[in-house]
Design an enzyme around this catalytic site. Structure first.
Site, mmCIF file in Angstrom:
data_model
loop_
_atom_site.group_PDB
_atom_site.id
_atom_site.type_symbol
_atom_site.label_atom_id
_atom_site.label_comp_id
_atom_site.label_asym_id
_atom_site.label_seq_id
_atom_site.Cartn_x
_atom_site.Cartn_y
_atom_site.Cartn_z
ATOM 1 N N HIS A 99 0.857 -1.188 0.000
ATOM 2 C CA HIS A 99 0.000 0.000 0.000
ATOM 3 C C HIS A 99 0.885 1.227 0.000
ATOM 4 O O HIS A 99 1.959 1.225 0.591
ATOM 5 C CB HIS A 99 -0.956 0.029 1.194
ATOM 6 N N HIS A 101 0.783 5.138 1.172
ATOM 7 C CA HIS A 101 0.066 6.190 1.907
ATOM 8 C C HIS A 101 0.154 7.490 1.109
ATOM 9 O O HIS A 101 1.233 7.841 0.608
ATOM 10 C CB HIS A 101 0.725 6.454 3.263
HETATM 11 P P1 AMP Z 1 1.657 0.412 7.418
HETATM 12 O O1 AMP Z 1 2.121 0.702 8.821
HETATM 13 O O2 AMP Z 1 2.395 1.173 6.380
HETATM 14 O O3 AMP Z 1 1.586 -1.074 7.145
HETATM 15 O O4 AMP Z 1 0.196 0.982 7.347
HETATM 16 C C1 AMP Z 1 -0.951 0.251 7.575
HETATM 17 C C2 AMP Z 1 -2.061 1.262 7.640
HETATM 18 O O5 AMP Z 1 -3.272 0.581 7.455
HETATM 19 C C3 AMP Z 1 -2.150 2.008 8.983
HETATM 20 O O6 AMP Z 1 -2.007 3.403 8.747
HETATM 21 C C4 AMP Z 1 -3.542 1.635 9.489
HETATM 22 O O7 AMP Z 1 -4.183 2.719 10.117
HETATM 23 C C5 AMP Z 1 -4.257 1.230 8.227
HETATM 24 N N1 AMP Z 1 -5.324 0.243 8.387
HETATM 25 C C6 AMP Z 1 -5.289 -0.904 9.091
HETATM 26 N N2 AMP Z 1 -6.469 -1.552 8.996
HETATM 27 C C7 AMP Z 1 -7.250 -0.796 8.184
HETATM 28 C C8 AMP Z 1 -8.580 -0.925 7.696
HETATM 29 N N3 AMP Z 1 -9.363 -1.946 8.016
HETATM 30 N N4 AMP Z 1 -9.071 0.048 6.884
HETATM 31 C C9 AMP Z 1 -8.297 1.120 6.549
HETATM 32 N N5 AMP Z 1 -7.035 1.299 6.990
HETATM 33 C C10 AMP Z 1 -6.525 0.359 7.800
#
Ligand code: AMP
Ligand code: ZN
Length: 138
Positions: A99, A101
């Protein structure tokens, strides 16, 4: 990946606030936003991280991120945006589905993507660079 939460979100099996969708990607709100409008670009096909993302998909991510960032500026008055791809647990990746951001930023808001500036000892930069060059050749 049956138990991957971002696969489920990308396929619409779990509801999400979606601002963009095409045949390859979905862009959704991060559930715990760094700033309001914080987006996640999710490929619909599972890839654990940027190293596993097929090149043709990878090539489309940056133009999409730029388009979404521009939309954040236009829609929310953001003055800039951060594009962040955490890769690996040590780098803060918590969901093992690639993903990107897209975080809207405003002058004077909380520091979000930052580090303590370090320094190289004399001659150290050349040695470190040589190791990387060798790894790229291998
Ligand atoms: P990372 O730390 O780069 O793996 O980011 C994962 C991101 O996913 C975090 O910013 C979380 O807040 C977000 N996240 C986790 N679960 C969900 C969800 N169900 N829907 C939307 N965002 C999510
Ligand atoms: Zn997945």
């Amino acid at each position: 990946m049956a138990d991957c939460i971002f696969c489920m979100i990308a396929k619409g099996e779990i509801p999400s606030t979606t601002v963009y969708e095409d045949e390859t990607f979905k862009a959704v709100f991060d559930i715990s936003p760094a700033n309001k409008g914080h987006l996640l670009i999710l490929p619909k096909a599972h890839a654990a991280n940027v190293c596993e993302l097929p090149e043709e998909m990878a090539a489309k991510v940056l133009p999409l991120a730029a388009k979404l960032g521009e939309a954040l500026k236009k829609a929310l008055g953001a003055e800039g945006f951060n594009l962040v791809v955490n890769t690996g647990e040590a780098a803060g990746q918590t969901v093992m589905h690639f993903h990107m951001h897209v975080i809207p930023r405003y002058k004077g808001d909380s520091p979000m993507v930052t580090w303590k500036p370090g320094a190289y000892e004399d001659g150290e930069a050349a040695k470190v660079a040589e190791k990387i060059v060798e790894a790229l050749r291998a």
